[in-house]
Each structure stands twice: as C-alpha cells, then as structure tokens.
Design an enzyme around this catalytic site. Structure first.
Site, PDB file in Angstrom:
ATOM      1  N   PRO A  86       0.824  -1.220   0.000  1.00 42.47           N
ATOM      2  CA  PRO A  86       0.000   0.000   0.000  1.00 42.47           C
ATOM      3  C   PRO A  86       0.854   1.264   0.000  1.00 42.47           C
ATOM      4  O   PRO A  86       0.348   2.356  -0.246  1.00 42.47           O
ATOM      5  CB  PRO A  86      -0.825  -0.122   1.288  1.00 42.47           C
ATOM      6  N   GLU A 113       2.327  -8.084   8.498  1.00 40.62           N
ATOM      7  CA  GLU A 113       2.619  -6.637   8.525  1.00 40.62           C
ATOM      8  C   GLU A 113       3.434  -6.188   7.310  1.00 40.62           C
ATOM      9  O   GLU A 113       3.828  -5.030   7.222  1.00 40.62           O
ATOM     10  CB  GLU A 113       3.358  -6.274   9.818  1.00 40.62           C
ATOM     11  N   ASP A 166     -10.512   2.523 -24.080  1.00 39.01           N
ATOM     12  CA  ASP A 166     -10.892   2.333 -22.673  1.00 39.01           C
ATOM     13  C   ASP A 166     -10.648   3.601 -21.860  1.00 39.01           C
ATOM     14  O   ASP A 166      -9.786   4.413 -22.200  1.00 39.01           O
ATOM     15  CB  ASP A 166     -10.045   1.225 -22.039  1.00 39.01           C
TER      16      ASP A 166
END
Ligand code: SAM
Length: 222
Positions: A86, A113, A166
């Site tokens: 992330p 983690e 697209d």
C-alpha cells in the site's frame, strides 16, 4: 510475456487465472503466469515464512530468506521485480501499459505486517499499490495487476485496438455505450448512434468522453 507471482496463497489466483480472457491468453501462449508458494522456498520442518519484528510491535513480518531464494532462482537479465504494497506508487493504466512491454515480471505478495525491508532494498525494482486502503495480503492486489496487464498484450483482446478507447487509455473516461434494442423501457438510444454517420458518431463519443470526465474525474483533465 512471463509473469511469476510469489505468494503464500496460490489458490487465490486459481479463479482469476482460470476464467475468460486470462485463461485464453495463457492457452494461446501470449502469457505464461506461474504462481509460486513461498513456503516451497523454506528449509525447516514447519516451513516458517514469518517472524517477529525487531523492536517489538504487533503482528509478524515476512522473513527475507524465502523471498530472496525465490527471486534469485526465477530472475533473468530482463526481469522486473515488483512488490505489492500500500506504500507503493499508484497502479494506473499507464503503469499497466509499461508492465505489458516487459518480457518478465516477478510479483512479490506480502502478508502479515508486510516484508522485511531488505527485500525492498536489494531485490525490488518497483513498488505498486492498487489503492489507498490496506488488504490482508498482496494476492488479490497482484491478481488485479496481472488482469490489467494481460488484457493489454498484443492479440489478447478480440481486436488490436480493443483497449485503445478504454477509460484512462486516452486520458479520459470512456463515454456511455448502448446495444440493442434501440428503445428499452422508454429509454431511447441517442439518434446519432443509429444514424450510420461514422464522423458524427466519433464526434459525439469524443464530446461524451470529455463531459463525463469533466463531471466525474476533473483531476484527469489537469
Ligand atoms: N503494514 C503494512 C503497511 O502499513 O504498509 C501493510 C501490510 S498489509 C496488511 C499485507 C500485505 O498486503 C502487504 O505487504 C502487501 O503485499 C499487500 N497489500 C495490502 N494493501 C495493498 C494495496 N493497497 N496495494 C498493494 N498491496 C497491498
């Protein structure tokens, strides 16, 4: 193109890889996707892949040894090693297009983690995030990346330009689309699409893409 995925959860990939366009792309040899269980790169009786973080704190971290061993076994001169995290750069259509040009991508999926920092330091070329939220592990995120990349490989979609209009490929969102019937529950297909005038259709589509993008994603126009 060759894609190797390193994960603790190979079964998460079974569904995405065994359906529809991804399945056909593999069958036709346009891509080879191999999913590896990182536990196969351990050498102890319990196949341990995690350990407690130095300095304390909650949760466990993925140990470096199995990841190093797997990457070093699979890596070639032309490999790009990607870590799903992330904290990585946002995964965009532009990044998918860049990955689709690479001959070999190795994707490392974290769990717990995350991974020992030395993996990033020594092995990883690119860190990629699929959005500002935290998943339990990197397998679903990697499946998203594989799907977005494979559909861009030459010959994978029905015709060469399949992905050209697209959303994001043009820098805009794609405009509204309709199929038969021309009228459904009182909602009519815009006349221009039924006119057979290709120039008028192209102009209408360009206007619709522009106004839809302005309305929904003005950030793309900056
Ligand atoms: N502690 C980490 C942090 O705060 O950055 C999050 C670890 S997350 C629970 C476990 C793994 O899921 C990560 O190592 C990564 O591989 C994957 N992951 C979670 N969210 C992701 C995202 N948005 N994009 C890509 N991978 C993600």
């Amino acid at each position: 193109m060759d894609i190797d995925v390193l994960t603790l959860f190979p079964r998460i990939f079974e569904g995405p890889l065994e359906e529809s366009i991804l399945k056909r792309a593999q069958e036709s040899g346009r891509v080879q996707v191999r999913v590896h269980n990182l536990r196969d790169y351990t050498h102890d009786k319990h196949r341990v892949v995690d350990d407690r973080p130095y300095g304390g704190g909650p949760g466990m971290l993925m140990k470096p040894e199995p990841i190093f061993e797997a990457v070093e076994k699979l890596q070639r001169n032309d490999s790009c090693v990607v870590l799903m995290t992330p904290q990585g750069a946002p995964f965009t259509q532009a990044r998918a297009q860049a990955f689709a040009k690479k001959p070999h991508v190795i994707i490392i999926c974290g769990h717990y983690e995350g991974v020992d920092e030395r993996v990033r330091q020594a092995l990883v070329h690119e860190e990629v995030s699929i959005g500002d939220y935290v998943l339990t592990n990197g397998a679903l995120a990697a499946a998203v990346v594989v799907d977005a990349v494979v559909r861009l490989l030459p010959g994978v979609l029905g015709h060469e330009d399949g992905a050209a209009d697209d959303s994001f490929a043009t820098g805009l969102l794609e405009g509204p689309q309709y199929t038969r019937p021309p009228e459904f529950r009182g909602m009519r297909v815009p006349e221009v699409l039924l006119s057979g005038d290709h120039g008028a259709v192209a102009r209408w589509r360009a206007e619709q893409a522009e106004s839809r993008t302005k309305q929904r994603r003005p950030d793309l126009l900056k």
